[in-house]
Design an enzyme around this catalytic site. Structure first.
Site, PDB file in Angstrom:
ATOM      1  N   HIS A 174      46.252  47.652  27.342  1.00 34.23           N
ATOM      2  CA  HIS A 174      45.787  46.298  27.638  1.00 34.23           C
ATOM      3  C   HIS A 174      45.069  45.764  26.398  1.00 34.23           C
ATOM      4  O   HIS A 174      44.528  46.526  25.600  1.00 34.23           O
ATOM      5  CB  HIS A 174      44.834  46.377  28.835  1.00 34.23           C
ATOM      6  CG  HIS A 174      44.410  45.068  29.414  1.00 34.23           C
ATOM      7  ND1 HIS A 174      43.444  44.267  28.839  1.00 34.23           N
ATOM      8  CD2 HIS A 174      44.788  44.434  30.561  1.00 34.23           C
ATOM      9  CE1 HIS A 174      43.262  43.202  29.590  1.00 34.23           C
ATOM     10  NE2 HIS A 174      44.065  43.262  30.636  1.00 34.23           N
ATOM     11  N   ASP A 230      40.956  54.457  29.572  1.00 36.64           N
ATOM     12  CA  ASP A 230      40.871  53.189  30.302  1.00 36.64           C
ATOM     13  C   ASP A 230      41.384  53.455  31.715  1.00 36.64           C
ATOM     14  O   ASP A 230      42.580  53.611  31.941  1.00 36.64           O
ATOM     15  CB  ASP A 230      41.714  52.129  29.601  1.00 36.64           C
ATOM     16  CG  ASP A 230      41.784  50.805  30.368  1.00 36.64           C
ATOM     17  OD1 ASP A 230      41.296  50.740  31.505  1.00 36.64           O
ATOM     18  OD2 ASP A 230      42.358  49.843  29.822  1.00 36.64           O
ATOM     19  N   GLN A 246      43.352  50.962  36.148  1.00 35.30           N
ATOM     20  CA  GLN A 246      44.342  51.224  37.201  1.00 35.30           C
ATOM     21  C   GLN A 246      44.218  52.655  37.733  1.00 35.30           C
ATOM     22  O   GLN A 246      44.451  52.905  38.913  1.00 35.30           O
ATOM     23  CB  GLN A 246      45.758  50.979  36.670  1.00 35.30           C
ATOM     24  CG  GLN A 246      46.000  49.608  36.079  1.00 35.30           C
ATOM     25  CD  GLN A 246      45.765  48.477  37.061  1.00 35.30           C
ATOM     26  OE1 GLN A 246      46.000  48.608  38.263  1.00 35.30           O
ATOM     27  NE2 GLN A 246      45.298  47.343  36.554  1.00 35.30           N
ATOM     28  N   LYS A 302      38.881  45.882  40.720  1.00 34.00           N
ATOM     29  CA  LYS A 302      40.203  46.482  40.926  1.00 34.00           C
ATOM     30  C   LYS A 302      40.204  47.411  42.141  1.00 34.00           C
ATOM     31  O   LYS A 302      41.260  47.726  42.679  1.00 34.00           O
ATOM     32  CB  LYS A 302      40.626  47.306  39.702  1.00 34.00           C
ATOM     33  CG  LYS A 302      40.545  46.595  38.371  1.00 34.00           C
ATOM     34  CD  LYS A 302      41.717  45.690  38.123  1.00 34.00           C
ATOM     35  CE  LYS A 302      41.714  45.214  36.674  1.00 34.00           C
ATOM     36  NZ  LYS A 302      42.766  44.240  36.403  1.00 34.00           N
ATOM     37  N   CYS A 359      48.388  40.593  29.502  1.00 34.26           N
ATOM     38  CA  CYS A 359      47.408  41.009  28.489  1.00 34.26           C
ATOM     39  C   CYS A 359      47.880  42.258  27.758  1.00 34.26           C
ATOM     40  O   CYS A 359      47.104  43.192  27.504  1.00 34.26           O
ATOM     41  CB  CYS A 359      46.034  41.250  29.122  1.00 34.26           C
ATOM     42  SG  CYS A 359      45.263  39.775  29.790  1.00 34.26           S
TER      43      CYS A 359
END
Length: 408
Positions: free
Chosen positions: A121, A198, A201, A224, A366
């Site tokens: 991202h 990261d 998700q 999220k 993104c």
């Protein structure tokens, strides 16, 4: 619980758009919030709206308790070693920027190197670019193959004695593939290189144990995973956080302040300058409790896996569709599908689907370098949560075909 019972916890899922029942397939961008999260935000806002940590009156104590209970809920959810290793931020982007700046200030010099992957991202690319520009460092990129998998075999060739850190997404927000982060961490640690993961998700779709992963940093956003927007988490190993300078200065993050010099508060407050989003942060506790209940329910897991498998088969089987992120097996993919359709613009598809009551994402997600990798200007993305049903998936495929015929 079954999917219908889950849905009753989410007020937004009961609404209609353009006279049709909402089908919300944009969960990778923002998940809907359950009643328990809404109620906690309302409780803090109505009854405990007072600044945390600083005052001795009851409302402040109540707000502080809710804030710190949320920190403990996060620690438990990701199995962090201590509460000191859990820093609250405004989201994944803020967490990565904090590490990129503070780690860079402490450990990166001119000529040093940082590794990111091609499927990151923008929030896990741009902060590292900024840091490299500031410090005179070099950014290296681990590529993906035609199916979207990271080319892990080339990682060791990228690592040199000047490599200071690697940043990698747990699960791509475009490809939906579960990256082998534990293997990546092991390879990097074998060369003395720390790793930031990261987890925007990953935190939603997998049981995250940061001690088992052995990552040095793990970051994610509350919105999220059913919590309020403007909330986020930075997990960092204490050995790194202790040595990194603060990202921002101000109230709350100080020990003593003199014109002759300032000392800083102990972890994690050293990185939490100013008035925090205490009403939002408090919602992390009910959100993570709700998420945990879903992950532990075998029937729910089977249900969403079945929907994922149906959509994967349906999209791959359609000759008009090019799916990005092809798993070696279904277990390696979350219920997230980005694709393009022959002769049809992704935004036109998204607009027509919206009129049919289906919320999806279109564009670059993104992740412009990944779009360039696959030679497209954008994609259509559908991303599901445990409250999405097979009925919705079947309706989506019918509407997708209808929209394609209209646009062809």
């Amino acid at each position: 619980m079954d999917a219908e019972e889950i849905r009753r916890n989410f007020p937004a899922l009961g609404r209609q758009v353009y006279g049709r029942q909402l089908v919300y397939f944009d969960n990778a961008a923002t998940a809907q919030r359950p009643r328990s999260v809404i109620d906690e935000w309302t409780r803090i806002t109505e009854q405990c709206n007072a600044n945390i940590h600083r005052a001795v009156h009851l409302m402040s104590e109540e707000a502080t308790t809710a804030y710190e209970e949320a920190r403990e809920a996060v620690r438990k959810f990701i199995n962090a070693g201590s509460r000191e290793e859990v820093v609250f931020t405004s989201g994944t982007t803020a967490s990565i920027n904090l590490v990129a700046f503070s780690f860079g200030e402490a450990f990166v010099s001119e000529g040093d190197e940082v590794i990111v992957t091609e499927c990151e991202h923008h929030s896990d690319i741009v902060p590292w670019q900024m840091m490299c520009q500031r410090k005179g460092a070099v950014l290296k990129v681990l590529k993906v193959d035609d199916s979207g998998h990271l080319m892990i075999n080339s990682l060791e060739g990228l690592i040199s004695d000047r490599t200071k850190i690697m940043a990698v997404t747990h699960i791509s927000n475009v490809l939906g593939l579960v990256n082998p982060v534990k293997e990546i961490v092991k390879k990097c640690h074998g060369k003395g290189v720390p790793v930031l993961v990261d987890g925007a998700q990953g935190i939603v779709h997998s049981k995250v144990d940061v001690q088992d992963l052995d990552c040095d940093f793990y970051v994610f956003s509350g919105h999220k995973i059913y919590a309020a927007p403007g909330t986020g988490v930075l997990y960092g190993k204490k050995k790194w956080l202790d040595r990194m300078p603060p990202y921002m200065g101000g109230g709350e993050m100080v020990g003593t302040v003199r014109f002759s010099g300032t000392t800083y508060a102990p972890l994690p407050l050293k990185f939490e300058a100013g008035t925090q989003n205490f009403a939002g942060a408090a919602t992390l506790k009910p959100a993570l409790e709700f998420a945990d209940s879903l992950m532990d329910d075998a029937e729910i897991v089977r249900s969403i896996d079945a929907v994922r498998d149906y959509l994967l088969d349906a999209l791959i089987s359609d000759s008009r569709i090019r799916l990005y992120g092809i798993p070696e097996n279904a277990v390696g993919k979350i219920p997230l599908f980005s694709f393009s359709m022959d002769g049809v613009h992704h935004e036109d598809l998204a607009l027509i689907l919206d009129k049919m009551g289906i919320a999806v994402r279109s564009g670059q997600m993104c992740a412009e370098p990944l779009m360039d990798r696959f030679g497209v200007t954008g994609m259509l993305r559908v991303s599901l949560a445990p409250y999405n049903t097979m009925r919705e998936a079947e309706y989506f495929m019918k509407c997708l075909d209808k929209a394609a015929v209209m646009l062809s």
